[in-house]
Structure formats: structure tokens, C-alpha cells
Design an enzyme around this catalytic site. Structure first.
Site, PDB file in Angstrom:
ATOM      1  N   ARG A 240      38.136  46.875  37.217  1.00 18.89           N
ATOM      2  CA  ARG A 240      39.439  46.212  37.222  1.00 18.89           C
ATOM      3  C   ARG A 240      40.519  47.290  37.164  1.00 18.89           C
ATOM      4  O   ARG A 240      40.402  48.273  36.425  1.00 18.89           O
ATOM      5  CB  ARG A 240      39.586  45.254  36.033  1.00 18.89           C
ATOM      6  CG  ARG A 240      38.773  43.968  36.152  1.00 18.89           C
ATOM      7  CD  ARG A 240      39.322  43.051  37.230  1.00 18.89           C
ATOM      8  NE  ARG A 240      38.604  41.789  37.302  1.00 18.89           N
ATOM      9  CZ  ARG A 240      37.582  41.539  38.113  1.00 18.89           C
ATOM     10  NH1 ARG A 240      37.142  42.511  38.928  1.00 18.89           N
ATOM     11  NH2 ARG A 240      37.001  40.356  38.130  1.00 18.89           N
ATOM     12  N   GLU A 269      47.651  44.694  41.600  1.00 16.38           N
ATOM     13  CA  GLU A 269      47.267  44.302  42.964  1.00 16.38           C
ATOM     14  C   GLU A 269      48.162  43.180  43.491  1.00 16.38           C
ATOM     15  O   GLU A 269      48.497  42.261  42.753  1.00 16.38           O
ATOM     16  CB  GLU A 269      45.807  43.829  42.987  1.00 16.38           C
ATOM     17  CG  GLU A 269      44.821  44.943  42.706  1.00 16.38           C
ATOM     18  CD  GLU A 269      43.373  44.487  42.820  1.00 16.38           C
ATOM     19  OE1 GLU A 269      43.114  43.389  43.365  1.00 16.38           O
ATOM     20  OE2 GLU A 269      42.501  45.231  42.360  1.00 16.38           O
ATOM     21  N   HIS A 287      39.866  46.008  47.338  1.00 11.45           N
ATOM     22  CA  HIS A 287      39.050  45.171  46.461  1.00 11.45           C
ATOM     23  C   HIS A 287      37.854  44.567  47.210  1.00 11.45           C
ATOM     24  O   HIS A 287      37.702  43.355  47.330  1.00 11.45           O
ATOM     25  CB  HIS A 287      39.900  44.068  45.831  1.00 11.45           C
ATOM     26  CG  HIS A 287      39.371  43.620  44.496  1.00 11.45           C
ATOM     27  ND1 HIS A 287      40.180  43.367  43.420  1.00 11.45           N
ATOM     28  CD2 HIS A 287      38.113  43.396  44.055  1.00 11.45           C
ATOM     29  CE1 HIS A 287      39.451  42.980  42.377  1.00 11.45           C
ATOM     30  NE2 HIS A 287      38.182  42.993  42.749  1.00 11.45           N
TER      31      HIS A 287
END
Length: 321
Positions: A240, A269, A287
Site C-alpha cells: 500500500r 493514488e 497498481h
């Protein structure tokens, strides 16, 4: 008469096999699209449904949960569930589930793709050839970092961390790990060795992150920790984004505190710290950790199995909290 199908809300468009199964078994609140829903759209959708499949980009707080009076389950299309206020869901009697295990191999594979790509300067090489500026082989051209026989430091030794460690055996790497609990090595030839976080950072040629995002792990890697790493070290993050202080990472890369980074996730993000993008020693991915067709389809099917179990009054196989 045929019984009415349960009303399901999906926040994002899922792979075709999953959507086909969903349409067969449920009535959709609305047809999903491949765009992050607004807060109001998310709230409206959840308040209309008895069950929902949501994604890690959907921030579901206590206010949204409180307004979803008929909702019984939030099936999170991810392993992590830091996007959901689980405590608020429990207070309302809404079950939260996730999709563990199925992403393990896909994420471990991508970790290695990032590690090798960053170490061997693959992106720079690709760009050089495509630009038409490559003039041929040269002894000092795009010299990268050796991987075989080096030391790999793994922060977080859960399923994904262990899968990454398993793959290191093929590169004859010494594996160090930092985790709350020690784990048993699955390799006969060389054991995985526990280290404190400072020791792991100081001893590793490559450091890869595989812990969940919690209050404790937010900015786990910051200015102080980056300074403990070797100047030749490379940092990999497929966990993360907020686990790494992105501003501190940008400064460490610019100053040569560490040699490079491979990032699949980011602190805010889809925004990226402006100091990171221009750096050639950084590989950036959007991602993609679980982005294989097999993994993404199975994630959807796990969500469906959890939803159907809850609506039948059974225990959800993958309940969290």
C-alpha cells in the site's frame, strides 16, 4: 412465480466472467462503469442494496454505512480492507469480507518483475531502443545491479511475503525478514532469518514491503528508515502506498541515499509526488499487483461466494474484523 433476485450494488465494472455470474444471480442497482464512483453515488448505491461488492478505491466511512439501512454485506474486492470502517460496519451488523490467498502468486510475481526491472534498468533500455538513439552495445552502457546471490529483505512475512521469499531461492539470495512473529522457512537449503527493522534495512541489497496498511504501518518507511538503508539498495513496494513516506522517498532518491525504487502503489493514488516521476532510477506501475485475468476473476468469484453465503444466513468464508 420466480423469486426476485437479491439487489446487489457493484461499485466498479468487473471482468466479464464475474459480471456474467452476477447478472445471472442478482439484480443490479445500476450497471457499473470502470470509473471510481463519487461519494454520493457510492452512498446512493449502498443505501439501495442488500449486498455490495466494492473495491479498495471506495472510501466507505461510518456515515455511508449508517445510511445503508438494508445492507447486509460489504464484499471488498481486495485483500486489504483499510478503505472500509470495519468497526462502524460491525456496529450496524454489516459483514465485511475480503479476498485473501488468490492474489498471492500474482502479487509475488509482480514484486519480482519490479525488482528485476529496476535492478537491470529495463525501462531505460527499452526507451533507449525505441528512441532510435541506441548506437549499439557498449561495455559501460546502462550498468545495473546484480541480483543473484544478494540479500533480500522482506518487511511482512505473510502469504505474499513468503511467496516472494520462495522465489528468491532461484536467485540464491540470502533472505532476511521483519515480521511480528517468526515464520518457518519452506526452503531446505537456506533458512529465512528474522531481523529487527533497522537491521534488515542496513543489511539488505533489496527491500520489499508486504505489510497491510494500518495506523502502525503508515509511513513505516520514512526519512529515518531510508537513511538506514545502503546507498546501493533498491526499495520495492507492492503493498500500500502510504506505508512509504513518498516525499521522503523522493528526497532519498534525489540525494542518492538509496539507489532506486520500484513502486506499484502510491501514497495518494492516482496522484504521484512530483519529485518521483522525473527519476530514471524509479520504475512506476499503475497498481498492477493482482492484475492477472485468473486472479481478478477469482477475486470476483470469492466476493460472490461471500455475498451468497451471507444472504443465505450462513457464515461468510472470508469475514474480516
Amino acid at each position: 412465480m420466480t423469486a426476485a433476485k437479491p439487489l446487489l450494488y457493484i461499485s466498479r465494472l468487473l471482468p466479464d466472467p464475474v459480471m456474467a455470474a452476477i447478472r445471472e444471480r442478482f439484480t443490479l442497482v445500476q450497471d457499473p462503469i470502470d470509473v471510481v464512483p463519487s461519494r454520493s453515488a457510492l452512498q446512493d448505491g449502498l443505501s439501495s442494496a442488500v449486498a455490495a461488492i466494492v473495491t479498495l478505491t471506495d472510501r466507505i466511512d461510518a456515515e455511508i454505512i449508517e445510511s445503508a439501512h438494508g445492507l447486509k454485506i460489504l464484499a471488498n474486492y481486495a485483500v486489504g480492507y483499510n478503505n472500509i470502517d470495519v468497526a462502524a460496519a460491525e456496529r450496524r451488523g454489516v459483514i465485511v469480507t475480503n479476498t485473501p490467498e488468490v492474489l498471492t502468486d500474482a502479487t509475488a510475481d509482480l514484486t519480482w518483475a519490479l525488482l528485476l526491472t529496476t535492478a537491470r534498468r529495463v525501462i531505460e533500455g527499452d526507451q533507449l531502443v525505441r528512441s532510435g538513439q541506441w548506437t549499439g552495445w557498449a561495455p559501460t552502457q546502462l550498468l545495473g545491479a546484480a541480483v543473484a546471490g544478494k540479500t533480500l529483505g522482506i518487511i511482512g512475512m505473510g502469504r505474499i511475503g513468503q511467496a516472494v521469499a520462495d522465489r528468491a531461492a532461484g536467485f540464491r539470495m540470502n533472505v532476511l525478514y521483519y515480521s511480528k512473529r517468526p515464520v518457518n522457512s519452506r526452503r531446505d537449503s537456506r533458512a529465512w532469518e528474522w531481523r529487527s527493522l533497522p537491521a534488515l534495512l542496513a543489511e539488505s541489497d533489496f527491500v520489499t514491503i508486504h505489510v497491510p496498511l494500518t495506523a502502525e504501518t503508515r509511513h513505516l518507511i520514512g526519512v529515518h528508515q531510508l537513511a538506514q538503508m545502503r546507498s546501493t539498495a533498491i526499495l520495492i513496494n507492492t503493498a500500500r502506498g502510504p506505508i512509504v513516506d513518498e516525499a521522503a522517498l523522493a528526497a532519498a532518491l534525489q540525494s542518492g541515499t538509496i539507489a532506486g525504487a520500484g513502486l506499484d502503489v502510491f501514497e495518494d493514488e492516482p496522484q504521484l509526488h512530483p519529485g518521483v516521476a522525473p527519476l530514471k532510477q524509479v520504475v512506476l506501475l499503475p497498481h498492477l499487483g493482482s492484475a492477472t485475468l485468473a486472479a481478478r476473476v477469482e477475486m470476483g468469484m470469492i466476493c460472490l461466494r461471500n455475498v451468497e453465503a451471507v444472504l443465505r444466513g450462513q457464515t461468510a468464508p472470508n469475514r474480516v474484523g
